[in-house]
Design a protein around this motif. Sequence first.
Motif, PDB file in Angstrom:
ATOM      1  N   ARG A   1       0.715  -1.060   0.128  1.00  0.00           N
ATOM      2  CA  ARG A   1      -0.038   0.016   0.201  1.00  0.00           C
ATOM      3  C   ARG A   1       0.674   1.337   0.085  1.00  0.00           C
ATOM      4  O   ARG A   1       0.283   2.292  -0.946  1.00  0.00           O
ATOM      5  CB  ARG A   1      -0.880  -0.046   1.129  1.00  0.00           C
ATOM      6  CG  ARG A   1      -2.063  -0.840   1.020  1.00  0.00           C
ATOM      7  CD  ARG A   1      -3.033  -0.783   2.259  1.00  0.00           C
ATOM      8  NE  ARG A   1      -4.047  -1.946   2.261  1.00  0.00           N
ATOM      9  CZ  ARG A   1      -4.857  -1.870   3.072  1.00  0.00           C
ATOM     10  NH1 ARG A   1      -5.194  -1.130   4.049  1.00  0.00           N
ATOM     11  NH2 ARG A   1      -5.916  -2.919   2.781  1.00  0.00           N
ATOM     12  N   ALA A   2       1.738   1.270   0.673  1.00  0.00           N
ATOM     13  CA  ALA A   2       2.795   2.515   0.921  1.00  0.00           C
ATOM     14  C   ALA A   2       3.209   2.712  -0.358  1.00  0.00           C
ATOM     15  O   ALA A   2       3.634   3.812  -0.909  1.00  0.00           O
ATOM     16  CB  ALA A   2       3.841   2.286   1.982  1.00  0.00           C
ATOM     17  N   VAL A   3       3.909   1.736  -1.097  1.00  0.00           N
ATOM     18  CA  VAL A   3       4.607   1.829  -2.447  1.00  0.00           C
ATOM     19  C   VAL A   3       3.692   2.118  -3.281  1.00  0.00           C
ATOM     20  O   VAL A   3       4.228   3.155  -4.377  1.00  0.00           O
ATOM     21  CB  VAL A   3       5.401   0.565  -2.751  1.00  0.00           C
ATOM     22  CG1 VAL A   3       5.819   0.668  -4.356  1.00  0.00           C
ATOM     23  CG2 VAL A   3       6.428   0.291  -1.926  1.00  0.00           C
ATOM     24  N   THR A   4       2.555   1.563  -3.589  1.00  0.00           N
ATOM     25  CA  THR A   4       1.557   1.905  -4.513  1.00  0.00           C
ATOM     26  C   THR A   4       1.052   3.580  -4.330  1.00  0.00           C
ATOM     27  O   THR A   4       0.931   4.226  -5.235  1.00  0.00           O
ATOM     28  CB  THR A   4       0.377   0.968  -4.689  1.00  0.00           C
ATOM     29  OG1 THR A   4      -0.168   1.023  -3.361  1.00  0.00           O
ATOM     30  CG2 THR A   4       0.810  -0.278  -5.125  1.00  0.00           C
ATOM     31  N   SER A   5       0.814   3.707  -3.183  1.00  0.00           N
ATOM     32  CA  SER A   5       0.503   5.237  -2.936  1.00  0.00           C
ATOM     33  C   SER A   5       1.285   6.148  -3.173  1.00  0.00           C
ATOM     34  O   SER A   5       1.269   7.224  -3.672  1.00  0.00           O
ATOM     35  CB  SER A   5       0.166   5.352  -1.315  1.00  0.00           C
ATOM     36  OG  SER A   5      -0.246   6.614  -0.949  1.00  0.00           O
ATOM     37  N   ARG A   6       2.832   6.071  -2.868  1.00  0.00           N
ATOM     38  CA  ARG A   6       3.775   6.769  -3.437  1.00  0.00           C
ATOM     39  C   ARG A   6       3.865   7.019  -4.960  1.00  0.00           C
ATOM     40  O   ARG A   6       4.051   7.877  -5.213  1.00  0.00           O
ATOM     41  CB  ARG A   6       5.208   6.388  -2.885  1.00  0.00           C
ATOM     42  CG  ARG A   6       6.152   7.235  -3.022  1.00  0.00           C
ATOM     43  CD  ARG A   6       6.240   8.338  -2.061  1.00  0.00           C
ATOM     44  NE  ARG A   6       7.201   9.204  -2.699  1.00  0.00           N
ATOM     45  CZ  ARG A   6       7.380  10.460  -2.971  1.00  0.00           C
ATOM     46  NH1 ARG A   6       6.206  11.083  -2.992  1.00  0.00           N
ATOM     47  NH2 ARG A   6       8.589  11.055  -3.044  1.00  0.00           N
ATOM     48  N   LEU A   7       3.923   5.708  -5.451  1.00  0.00           N
ATOM     49  CA  LEU A   7       3.987   5.689  -6.843  1.00  0.00           C
ATOM     50  C   LEU A   7       2.978   6.645  -7.712  1.00  0.00           C
ATOM     51  O   LEU A   7       3.075   7.505  -8.540  1.00  0.00           O
ATOM     52  CB  LEU A   7       3.622   4.427  -7.632  1.00  0.00           C
ATOM     53  CG  LEU A   7       4.948   3.508  -7.371  1.00  0.00           C
ATOM     54  CD1 LEU A   7       4.638   2.083  -8.073  1.00  0.00           C
ATOM     55  CD2 LEU A   7       5.918   3.945  -8.421  1.00  0.00           C
TER      56      LEU A   7
END
Length: 98
Positions: A17-23
């Motif tokens: 979730r953190a990575v997709t949100s940042r992307l």
Amino acid sequence: IFWDLENMPIPSASSGRAVTSRLKSILAPHGDLVQFRGYASIGLGLIPQEKRSDLQLSGCHLVDCPHNGRKEVADKMIIVDAMQFAFMNPDGATLCCI
């Protein structure tokens, strides 16, 4: 977004979730997100179940790329899907390959 999860996996210390949100936040200035796909051989167990779930809940469509003894399967599937996306969007679009 066309993401090769086999060669660029989610860092072990990060959640999906953190990575997709940042992307999504990084790419937002470049236009609306129309397609978000992650490519990996699910059967190889390279992506833990929790991270797979995080990716799907964040809007990332997981594409299974079974190798069956072949190399660069995910890469070739990304190329085909990116070309199809470009063909379907003749007025232009931003592609992000990870």
